[in-house]
Enzyme design. Structure first.
Site, PDB file in Angstrom:
ATOM      1  N   THR A 146      76.286  -5.240  84.612  1.00  0.00           N
ATOM      2  CA  THR A 146      76.826  -5.137  85.910  1.00  0.00           C
ATOM      3  C   THR A 146      76.283  -5.807  86.923  1.00  0.00           C
ATOM      4  O   THR A 146      76.550  -6.897  87.054  1.00  0.00           O
ATOM      5  CB  THR A 146      76.813  -3.423  86.369  1.00  0.00           C
ATOM      6  OG1 THR A 146      75.642  -3.155  86.176  1.00  0.00           O
ATOM      7  CG2 THR A 146      77.796  -2.638  85.515  1.00  0.00           C
ATOM      8  N   LYS A 173      71.447  -2.955  78.941  1.00  0.00           N
ATOM      9  CA  LYS A 173      71.803  -3.290  80.374  1.00  0.00           C
ATOM     10  C   LYS A 173      70.887  -2.655  81.630  1.00  0.00           C
ATOM     11  O   LYS A 173      70.547  -1.424  81.261  1.00  0.00           O
ATOM     12  CB  LYS A 173      73.327  -3.082  80.704  1.00  0.00           C
ATOM     13  CG  LYS A 173      73.566  -1.818  80.703  1.00  0.00           C
ATOM     14  CD  LYS A 173      74.730  -1.562  81.673  1.00  0.00           C
ATOM     15  CE  LYS A 173      74.813  -2.076  82.866  1.00  0.00           C
ATOM     16  NZ  LYS A 173      74.276  -1.153  84.179  1.00  0.00           N
ATOM     17  N   THR A 184      67.060   5.396  80.159  1.00  0.00           N
ATOM     18  CA  THR A 184      67.447   4.656  81.227  1.00  0.00           C
ATOM     19  C   THR A 184      68.563   3.781  80.960  1.00  0.00           C
ATOM     20  O   THR A 184      68.452   3.105  79.994  1.00  0.00           O
ATOM     21  CB  THR A 184      66.261   3.838  81.804  1.00  0.00           C
ATOM     22  OG1 THR A 184      65.235   4.881  82.173  1.00  0.00           O
ATOM     23  CG2 THR A 184      66.640   3.261  82.851  1.00  0.00           C
ATOM     24  N   GLU A 263      67.680  -5.294  90.105  1.00  0.00           N
ATOM     25  CA  GLU A 263      68.339  -5.829  91.428  1.00  0.00           C
ATOM     26  C   GLU A 263      67.394  -6.427  92.247  1.00  0.00           C
ATOM     27  O   GLU A 263      66.327  -5.945  92.928  1.00  0.00           O
ATOM     28  CB  GLU A 263      69.055  -4.692  92.054  1.00  0.00           C
ATOM     29  CG  GLU A 263      70.071  -4.427  91.150  1.00  0.00           C
ATOM     30  CD  GLU A 263      70.995  -3.095  91.441  1.00  0.00           C
ATOM     31  OE1 GLU A 263      72.198  -2.840  91.109  1.00  0.00           O
ATOM     32  OE2 GLU A 263      70.696  -2.511  92.407  1.00  0.00           O
ATOM     33  N   ASN A 387      72.499  -4.119  97.286  1.00  0.00           N
ATOM     34  CA  ASN A 387      73.059  -2.618  97.273  1.00  0.00           C
ATOM     35  C   ASN A 387      73.621  -2.198  98.646  1.00  0.00           C
ATOM     36  O   ASN A 387      74.420  -0.864  98.739  1.00  0.00           O
ATOM     37  CB  ASN A 387      71.775  -1.699  97.222  1.00  0.00           C
ATOM     38  CG  ASN A 387      71.453  -1.691  95.803  1.00  0.00           C
ATOM     39  OD1 ASN A 387      72.284  -1.161  94.664  1.00  0.00           O
ATOM     40  ND2 ASN A 387      70.242  -2.226  95.149  1.00  0.00           N
ATOM     41  N   THR A 392      81.811  -3.897  97.192  1.00  0.00           N
ATOM     42  CA  THR A 392      83.135  -4.898  97.557  1.00  0.00           C
ATOM     43  C   THR A 392      82.876  -6.252  96.733  1.00  0.00           C
ATOM     44  O   THR A 392      81.808  -6.250  96.197  1.00  0.00           O
ATOM     45  CB  THR A 392      82.895  -5.097  99.026  1.00  0.00           C
ATOM     46  OG1 THR A 392      81.581  -5.456  99.516  1.00  0.00           O
ATOM     47  CG2 THR A 392      83.382  -3.968  99.794  1.00  0.00           C
TER      48      THR A 392
END
Lengths: 392, 392
Positions: A146, A173, A184, A263, A387, A392
């Site tokens: 992702t 992932k 996790t 991230e 985040n 979008t």
């Protein structure tokens, strides 16, 4: 005696396993977003799932079946099929019903946005693109990503003394909603070792604690966390110690890669806590450190602000006193048992360590022998960027 | 019957209290960095402190004295005097010993960087600038700020039915290392109500739970958290209910202001959790929401990503199921008991709510009657900017 030999073939390393990734149009620009893992004989399954009370539909779908064998896992990214209620489980049945007849008791796994029904027609059409004779583990690993910036795979051949061998391979992932309190995110492991379901589950449960459960990106626990281990026993070989060692190596590697690719992360930090009252308290401290916003932002700023580390240790709830605490950045000790000696020269040395992509922060609590190692990353602008507008 | 009348005079609202802030050169550019509160008669003290095991020197210095009366509080910003060991406590004694002879059993309170000895000479010179006949509550409130962007004060006169009255006034500071698990950061409250130490402490303990302990900026718990309530009884008046109400109003206002002024915060969000198994579980959920990085970044992005809220509720450990959960942004219900009806029109309405500076996210767990209200803020680029390089 046994030997571990690293392979490049991910979830296809083990005999009889096939995998690939295709584009079903869930991600933009034709990016791969659906993967399968297929075994040409039925597999035993061991699995651990999220403890989130809002567990996603694929997890409910799996759990309701009780003990069973499968030869097929279907995975999609971009949509988590979570908070979709009974309809989300029915959607899975309808998608899986369209698979070819060689597929037995297939299971599904999803990751992505929460609270949106699966685009069923797209997934059914996507599954028609699967060719079950293909071995493309890297394409499969890419299809399940992702916000990951790179795919995560690892595989070993385990050669035993008697000349026999077996394989374990995996893909995983990350990269957000990653929290140390449980298994996790998504990780799929395949093996041809001849191991019973019960033994496999016991080894998986044990190793999950010191690998995926020791990793944190943001302290948020997903609705979809899944670690699944499939064994088709095709090698006829097994060695418990070797299997456990290979599994731990694979899972620790993937857990650390997940954090490294957290991230917006720019650093992978190992929190090595020793001298705690017991292992459980060491774990509490190590995870408090890996989740502290003030520690994470100091890492990002490459600022050896050891006061924040001390404060987080103190706030963790574990037994600790400033008179017994010692803090180091790799081998640069910045605070030792009540002594203040952190001057400009030492700050420069500690800042040097923090410039590295990967380093260790050690906290010796000086109380007893409890220890734990956790893995965390920094938090910078990029995390906010990813985040603040994920959908979008 | 009684009446609460708001006053502008902060910690000087109560009879006999004096305060001011001066510059001792700890902050750059002559900014105020030292404050005092003085009462012309001795005060009873009620206080709550951090539960951080690395409690700062001023807290150790206070606690070792047992029960005592004081007429003077010295507060400095920019240096927390934490992790400074026995030397940090001795420093306090040396500084306080230089105060004028009218000062009895003075106490000290500090906030700022951890792990650096106090610049004692600067503080001693700064204290010589104090004029104990001055009433400059705003200057005092400014002097105790660190990364706060505005000062926080509140005061009431409480008028009783019999014509008598008393006052309560307060000042507080935020803005980082703010965590809901205990009395938070620095808050000083003065009153001339005639209240016993024991009763004052009991009311303070009760009210701290639903005010400062319900507020979170970043989930990190400081080494220096202090809420101190001083009473000089000069009014001779008291009314328990009125006192408790005024105290709660003041502390809730200051707690919310702290969150509103959280490091980098642009929004103050009230998390109203109802329908939990009990109040304790409602508190767990409300605080999990106010501390979730994924919720906080969605707030910053003004993205009504209710899936993250549902996931955080599920991960909190509290009893919850998707079939019973209802989520609203102010009066816009986005998810109701297993029903998915979140479309583009509803998303636009929810996004409208999120544009406000202040709004409420309600989660009804639908299980029983437990409820709790917590206060949180968003997390944006500015938080990273402030904390990635706080010390320079």
């Amino acid at each position: 005696m046994y030997k571990l030999i690293e392979l490049e073939s991910g979830v296809c390393a083990a005999d009889g396993f096939f995998a690939n990734g295709v584009s079903a149009g869930l991600k933009p620009n034709g990016a791969k977003d659906m993967a399968f893992i297929y075994s040409d004989v039925p597999c035993q399954i061991a699995a651990t799932f999220t403890t989130n009370k809002m567990a996603a539909a694929p997890i409910k779908h799996f759990k309701v079946k009780g003990e069973f064998e499968t030869n097929f896992v279907l995975i999609n990214s971009k949509n988590a099929n979570a908070m979709t209620g009974r309809a989300g489980v029915v959607d899975i049945d309808e998608i899986l019903a369209t698979l070819p007849s060689c597929v037995k008791s297939p299971v599904m796994s999803s990751t992505g946005v929460i609270g949106v029904r699966l685009p069923k027609e797209k997934l059914i059409a996507g599954a028609k693109l699967f060719n079950l004779t293909q071995r493309e583990p890297h394409a499969a690993a890419q299809a399940i990503m992702t916000t990951d910036s790179f795919s995560k795979e690892k595989a070993y051949r385990v050669e035993l003394e008697d000349g026999s061998s077996f394989h374990i391979g995996a893909m995983a992932k990350g990269a957000g909603m990653i929290n140390p309190a449980m298994a996790t995110m998504l990780c799929f492991i395949t093996t041809d070792a001849k191991v019973s379901r019960k033994e496999m589950q016991a080894i998986l449960d044990e190793k999950v604690e010191v690998t995926f459960n020791a990793a944190s990106v943001d302290g948020d626990t997903s609705t979809n966390d899944t670690v699944m281990l499939l064994s088709n026993a095709k090698s006829n070989a097994f060695h418990k110690e070797a299997f456990a060692e290979a599994l731990e190596k694979i899972m620790k590697f993937l857990a650390r890669e997940m954090v490294r690719d957290g991230e917006g992360a720019t650093k992978l930090v190992t929190y090595n806590v020793t001298g705690a009252k017991d292992d459980r308290e060491a774990e509490v401290v190590a995870k408090a450190l890996s989740n502290s916003l003030l520690v994470k932002t100091a890492l990002y700023g490459e600022d050896p602000n050891w006061g924040r580390i001390a404060s987080t240790v103190g706030a963790s709830g574990a037994e600790a006193t400033e008179e017994l605490l010692t803090i180091s950045f790799d081998d640069v000790c910045v605070y030792k048992r009540g002594e203040l000696f952190f001057d400009a020269a030492m700050e420069a040395k500690a800042a040097e360590v923090m410039k590295k992509d990967s380093f260790t922060i050690s906290c010796d609590l000086g109380i007893a022998d409890g220890s734990f190692e956790a893995y965390g990353c920094d938090l910078g602008y990029k995390y906010v960027e990813i985040n603040a507008d994920y959908r979008t």
